[in-house]
Design a protein around this motif. Structure first.
Motif, PDB file in Angstrom:
ATOM      1  N   SER A  94      18.007  17.915  29.239  1.00 14.25           N
ATOM      2  CA  SER A  94      18.838  16.695  30.522  1.00 14.25           C
ATOM      3  C   SER A  94      18.391  18.255  32.021  1.00 14.25           C
ATOM      4  O   SER A  94      18.215  19.778  32.062  1.00 14.25           O
ATOM      5  CB  SER A  94      20.094  17.799  30.474  1.00 14.25           C
ATOM      6  OG  SER A  94      20.685  16.786  29.328  1.00 14.25           O
ATOM      7  N   CYS A 118      17.785  11.056  31.343  1.00 14.54           N
ATOM      8  CA  CYS A 118      18.215  12.298  32.115  1.00 14.54           C
ATOM      9  C   CYS A 118      17.227  11.732  33.207  1.00 14.54           C
ATOM     10  O   CYS A 118      16.189  11.980  33.279  1.00 14.54           O
ATOM     11  CB  CYS A 118      18.393  13.165  32.105  1.00 14.54           C
ATOM     12  SG  CYS A 118      18.436  14.421  33.557  1.00 14.54           S
ATOM     13  N   PRO A 119      17.069  10.772  34.545  1.00 13.78           N
ATOM     14  CA  PRO A 119      16.864  10.820  35.848  1.00 13.78           C
ATOM     15  C   PRO A 119      15.955  12.034  36.321  1.00 13.78           C
ATOM     16  O   PRO A 119      14.835  11.958  36.726  1.00 13.78           O
ATOM     17  CB  PRO A 119      17.340  10.048  36.634  1.00 13.78           C
ATOM     18  CG  PRO A 119      19.203  10.231  35.721  1.00 13.78           C
ATOM     19  CD  PRO A 119      18.888  10.272  34.533  1.00 13.78           C
ATOM     20  N   CYS A 135      25.880  12.175  38.297  1.00 11.84           N
ATOM     21  CA  CYS A 135      25.045  12.752  39.695  1.00 11.84           C
ATOM     22  C   CYS A 135      24.789  11.624  40.326  1.00 11.84           C
ATOM     23  O   CYS A 135      24.450   9.989  40.180  1.00 11.84           O
ATOM     24  CB  CYS A 135      24.039  13.639  38.785  1.00 11.84           C
ATOM     25  SG  CYS A 135      22.780  12.344  37.729  1.00 11.84           S
ATOM     26  N   CYS A 189      25.336  17.269  31.573  1.00 10.94           N
ATOM     27  CA  CYS A 189      25.479  15.765  32.096  1.00 10.94           C
ATOM     28  C   CYS A 189      27.058  15.943  32.729  1.00 10.94           C
ATOM     29  O   CYS A 189      28.150  15.436  33.596  1.00 10.94           O
ATOM     30  CB  CYS A 189      25.451  14.727  31.734  1.00 10.94           C
ATOM     31  SG  CYS A 189      23.873  13.961  31.390  1.00 10.94           S
ATOM     32  N   CYS A 212      20.330  18.959  34.302  1.00  9.16           N
ATOM     33  CA  CYS A 212      20.889  20.235  34.753  1.00  9.16           C
ATOM     34  C   CYS A 212      21.550  21.063  33.899  1.00  9.16           C
ATOM     35  O   CYS A 212      21.855  20.602  32.982  1.00  9.16           O
ATOM     36  CB  CYS A 212      23.000  19.255  35.203  1.00  9.16           C
ATOM     37  SG  CYS A 212      22.630  17.697  36.287  1.00  9.16           S
ATOM     38  N   GLY A 257      26.700  17.656  35.917  1.00 14.19           N
ATOM     39  CA  GLY A 257      25.998  16.634  37.031  1.00 14.19           C
ATOM     40  C   GLY A 257      26.508  17.040  37.924  1.00 14.19           C
ATOM     41  O   GLY A 257      27.421  16.619  38.910  1.00 14.19           O
TER      42      GLY A 257
HETATM   43  S1  SF4 Z   1      24.190  14.426  35.182  1.00 16.09           S
HETATM   44 FE1  SF4 Z   1      22.143  15.412  35.556  1.00 16.09          FE
HETATM   45  S2  SF4 Z   1      21.671  16.085  32.757  1.00 16.09           S
HETATM   46 FE2  SF4 Z   1      22.781  14.040  32.760  1.00 16.09          FE
HETATM   47  S3  SF4 Z   1      21.742  12.612  34.197  1.00 16.09           S
HETATM   48 FE3  SF4 Z   1      22.268  13.540  35.850  1.00 16.09          FE
HETATM   49  S4  SF4 Z   1      20.755  15.015  36.161  1.00 16.09           S
HETATM   50 FE4  SF4 Z   1      20.982  13.997  34.333  1.00 16.09          FE
END
Ligand code: SF4
Length: 896
Positions: free
Chosen positions: A796, A581-582, A641, A802, A798, A805
């Motif tokens: 994660s 997760c960036p 995201c 994800c 969020c 996202g």
């Molecule tokens: S959707 Fe949210 S949890 Fe998933 S990679 Fe992107 S920022 Fe991270």
């Protein structure tokens, strides 16, 4: 069998009609042979190994060899005979593949069964295209056999939960043979599973009406067919009623909600409160689901976020009445000293409150909001309503945000700047908002100010732009992100028209597809993927893949890393944190580098692994590309995201200085924009196109598969099962059923502990899943206190992971066109997390072979690695590095 075993057999035959001497010689020979057989000579049938050898013999074998297992030469020879078109007619060949399929089906190996039936079908088509027979009899016979193969494949798909594929095969089976009753039943069952109850009802009624005309002599079979159809008809009628009732109910609820929201909007405007965007949609990670509403006295109640930038903490007040003062809440919140207030600075009497001033401006007739990043202090005795009514206060992202600082940290020039008793301006030396905004628009703001001090000036980052990583991105990153947009994709596709030398490839994430499927009311992720595939292929994209293969490799590499860490000698074992997760990585590098960065998994995310495969292994999809250089390939990904854009632009994620693994990331919201641009109203109106494949046997028939576990990729789930096998703790139940994750603090903080025995208090394996920054902050404090007991944590940024996202579709309370009217007939469009999750969960599951074999031998993954030519050197590219960065701009510590 080996040559040594063959010698006595020859002698037995040669012994006929020989003299006594010969018989004696034979006896001596057999005696010696039998004696020799006592010895453990490799390749001989000995007392010790005869059972094993028998098992290899085609006449005595009790089970088929596993894939990759060596077969006896005899079995090989028999197989060749069985499948050789020279020795078999087409009917015999089809029959052989059908029997193989049935055998696999009986052993519940549905994917293998599908492969066998598919091979039979392929042969039939090959045969009929070569021999256009004029003989009706032969054609009918072939069609009947083909119909059986399709029907059997339909059953296998049905057992895997692939109802759409199952339905397609059942349709083909019925088309080829009108009398195929099993196919008709399967078709009706698929209709029910896909919730197409109306279609099921029409179909069953028609079949029941026409059942007397069936040309089948077996009356019992006919009667059974009628009974099954009747049962399915009744089930569909019952569920259709419930479906209609639920739809009516939810439409009503939505109309009511739309109406109430309009009333609230009016009330907000009447109070002179300014806001940007919707009051009922937010990307803010903490606030989702809580919006301004009326209480029983028609007073407005708001969600409010308090930010404490000096300590990097936040508080969320779900219900802040507009008439309550900030002083009341501050008293309440700081009645006891917060855990994070080490210096005891946040005492109620010492706390000061600020808001960020905003102005509106217009560019090309479009009204925009400039956020000055200038803090204005206000009297905490003011009510929320009074603050919201201030001239330069604009509610953004549906939530009022205020900044709280302890008195001693303020570089106050109160005397110079106070404009009233209630409001005190600070930081007046900054440029006017107009100047700064125009610089932002042109992207000219540079780090460092006039004084030469290392002062960072943020560009286009506002609370409204907040990424999951709390918006802590630098100006350079902001530019890199803004370069990746749907406009860029459209430009590249246009360029392709002129420059056919370019190869454009696209990778689709399953979470983004789930959101698109929900938004466009499609029945499955497969359906959304095939339509997206058609759309982009028709626009000029050459190959479109889904991301599951890259995720499979990511999981495998992560296991290698985890097992290595587990075996390391270090005394103080720390958890391994997922780094896919960036949003979390950005936070880890910039906010808690010393604590989090050493613990991050060094395996790249599936997006970047796919980037490497696309740029380096595309010749495995089409051998014409053997000599294609990576710079001729443009790789687009569809992700849930904006943070993934940040990941794609990292320097570590490049093949060389100028070639990125992923060139452009777009999101579902941007796909919507492309559809609008191309004047396509609904994805549903597009035809389907199968996804492309790296031919490594991962997704048979272009079917999308997901891994078990969470909607963020199932890292904790899959790695835990691998760890359980490794620790010899794998039970059949653990491997085959859903894991029971225990809620720790909230639904976004889950853990699972495996103990050696019931009496053991200390678990042997301990894994966790953490979603959202609240829980991440909790993780950081546990790590600081050295009280984090987990081996592995899937993290994660969020909340809910994800599937939720930041660039997924949210609740759209009502149709924009009808919004103005807002009548009770308004057509609601609601996209809930649950809808998206349901579509994701329905995906057929893939995994690792040893889940079923309960061994650490995974032939499927071995095959994938070998076909993709993933040697050690290439696998090294799957690893990355993270940096501990100095705290630069962060919405929590910028100019607050
Ligand atoms: S959707 Fe949210 S949890 Fe998933 S990679 Fe992107 S920022 Fe991270």
């Amino acid at each position: 069998m080996s040559d040594q075993n063959e010698t006595p057999l020859i002698n037995i035959n040669a012994g006929d009609g020989k003299g006594q001497q010969d018989e004696d010689d034979d006896f001596d020979f057999y005696y010696d042979y039998a004696k020799a057989a006592q010895l453990d000579r490799s390749g001989c049938w000995t007392e010790q190994n005869w059972q094993e050898e028998m098992e290899k013999h085609p006449l005595f074998a009790t089970k088929a060899p596993e894939p990759g297992q060596e077969q006896s030469e005899l079995i090989d020879a028999f197989s060749q005979l069985k499948y050789d078109p020279e020795f078999n007619s087409i009917e015999e060949l089809m029959n052989s593949y059908r029997q193989d399929g049935n055998e696999n089906f009986r052993h519940k190996k549905y994917r293998w069964a599908i492969d066998s039936y598919s091979e039979g079908i392929r042969l039939a088509f090959k045969h009929s295209s070569k021999n256009q027979s004029s003989e009706n009899i032969e054609t009918n016979k072939l069609n009947e056999s083909l119909s059986v193969l399709y029907n059997n494949r339909s059953s296998a798909h049905f057992h895997l939960g692939n109802y759409r594929s199952s339905m397609q095969d059942a349709t083909r089976a019925m088309f080829l043979n009108q009398q195929n009753l099993k196919a008709k039943i399967r078709f009706a069952q698929c209709c029910c599973r896909l919730k197409r109850f109306e279609q099921c009802i029409i179909f069953c009624k028609k079949e029941l009406d026409e059942s007397n005309e069936l040309k089948i002599e077996n009356e019992k079979a006919k009667e059974k067919f009628r009974q099954e159809m009747q049962t399915l008809l009744e089930e569909a009628e019952k569920k259709f009623k419930i479906q209609n009732r639920d739809e009516r109910k939810s439409a009503k609820t939505e109309q009511k909600r739309s109406y109430e929201q309009k009333q609230i909007e009016q009330a907000v405007q009447e109070r002179g409160i300014k806001f940007q965007g919707s009051l009922f949609e937010t990307d803010h990670p903490t606030v989702r689901g809580c919006f301004v509403h009326f209480d029983s006295h028609q007073t407005l109640v708001w969600p409010v976020v308090f930010i404490y930038p000096d300590v990097g903490q936040t508080d969320f007040i779900e219900k802040f009445s507009e008439n309550s003062t900030f002083a009341e809440y501050i008293e309440m919140l700081f009645e006891t000293k917060p855990e994070w207030d080490q210096k005891n600075q946040y005492r109620p009497e010492r706390i000061r409150c600020y808001y960020q001033s905003c102005q509106t401006y217009t560019v090309d007739g479009e009204k925009r909001i400039a956020q000055e990043l200038e803090l204005i202090e206000f009297d905490r005795k003011l009510s929320l309503l009074k603050v919201l009514q201030l001239d330069d206060y604009i509610v953004q992202n549906a939530v009022p945000i205020v900044c709280i600082k302890p008195a001693e940290t303020i570089q106050d020039n109160k005397s110079d700047n106070s404009e009233s008793d209630d409001i005190i301006r600070i930081n007046k030396s900054s440029k006017s908002w107009k100047n700064r905004q125009s610089e932002r628009i042109q992207g000219q703001i540079k780090e460092g100010g006039d004084t030469g001090q290392p002062k960072l000036t943020p560009v286009s980052v506002t609370l409204g732009d907040c990424l999951a990583c709390s918006g802590c991105i630098t100006s350079t990153e902001a530019v890199l992100i803004s370069e990746q947009s749907h406009e860029k994709v459209i430009d590249i596709l246009d360029e392709k028209q002129k420059n056919n030398n370019l190869i454009i490839v696209m990778t689709l994430s399953l979470q983004a597809l789930a959101s698109l499927a929900a938004k466009y009311n499609l029945d499955s992720i497969q359906s959304a993927a095939e339509r997206i595939s058609y759309l982009f292929h028709s626009l000029g994209v050459d190959y479109i893949f889904d991301i599951a293969l890259a995720r499979h490799i990511c999981l495998q590499e992560s296991w290698q890393e985890l097992s290595k860490q587990y075996n390391s000698d270090t005394n103080s074992k720390q958890p391994l944190l997922s780094s896919t997760c960036p949003g979390f990585v950005c936070y880890a590098e910039k906010s808690q580098g010393n604590i989090l960065v050493p613990l991050l998994s060094r395996i790249k995310s599936p997006q970047q692994i796919m980037g490497l495969l696309v740029k380096k292994r595309l010749h495995l999809v089409n051998d014409q590309f053997v000599d294609v250089q990576p710079d001729r390939i443009y790789h687009i990904t569809l992700m849930p995201c904006y943070d993934k854009k940040l990941e794609a632009s990292r320097l570590e994620n490049r093949i060389d200085e100028s070639i990125k693994e992923v060139d452009c990331v777009i999101t579902p919201l941007e796909v919507e924009k492309i559809l609008e641009f191309k004047q396509i109203e609904n994805l549903d109106s597009l035809p389907c196109r199968l996804l492309d494949q790296f031919n490594v046997g991962f997704s048979p028939n272009g079917e999308i598969q997901s891994h078990r576990g969470s909607g963020s990729g199932g890292y904790a789930d899959n790695l835990l099962r691998m760890m359980a096998i490794y620790q010899k703790m794998a039970t059949k139940e653990l491997m085959s059923t859903e894991l029971e994750w225990k809620i720790v603090r909230n639904a976004d903080f889950l853990e699972i502990n495996l103990h050696e025995s019931e009496t053991d208090t200390k678990p042997v394996i301990s894994f966790a899943i953490l979603n959202g920054f609240r829980n991440i902050q909790n993780l950081v404090s546990r790590l600081k206190r050295k009280s984090c007991p987990y081996d592995y944590i899937e993290v994660s940024a969020c909340p809910k992971g994800c599937l939720n996202g930041g660039a997924q579709f949210r609740n759209i309370p009502f149709n924009k066109k009808l919004n103005e009217k807002l009548t009770p007939d308004s057509d609601p469009i609601v996209i809930t997390f649950e809808q998206v999750q349901k579509l994701y969960v329905q995906l057929p599951k893939t995994g690792f072979d040893f889940f079923t074999n309960n061994e650490m031998i995974d032939n499927q993954t071995v095959e994938i690695y070998s076909k993709l030519q993933l040697d050690d050197e290439f696998r090294e590219k799957f690893r990355t590095e993270f940096r501990i960065l100095e705290k630069k701009f962060n919405i929590l510590n910028s100019n607050w």
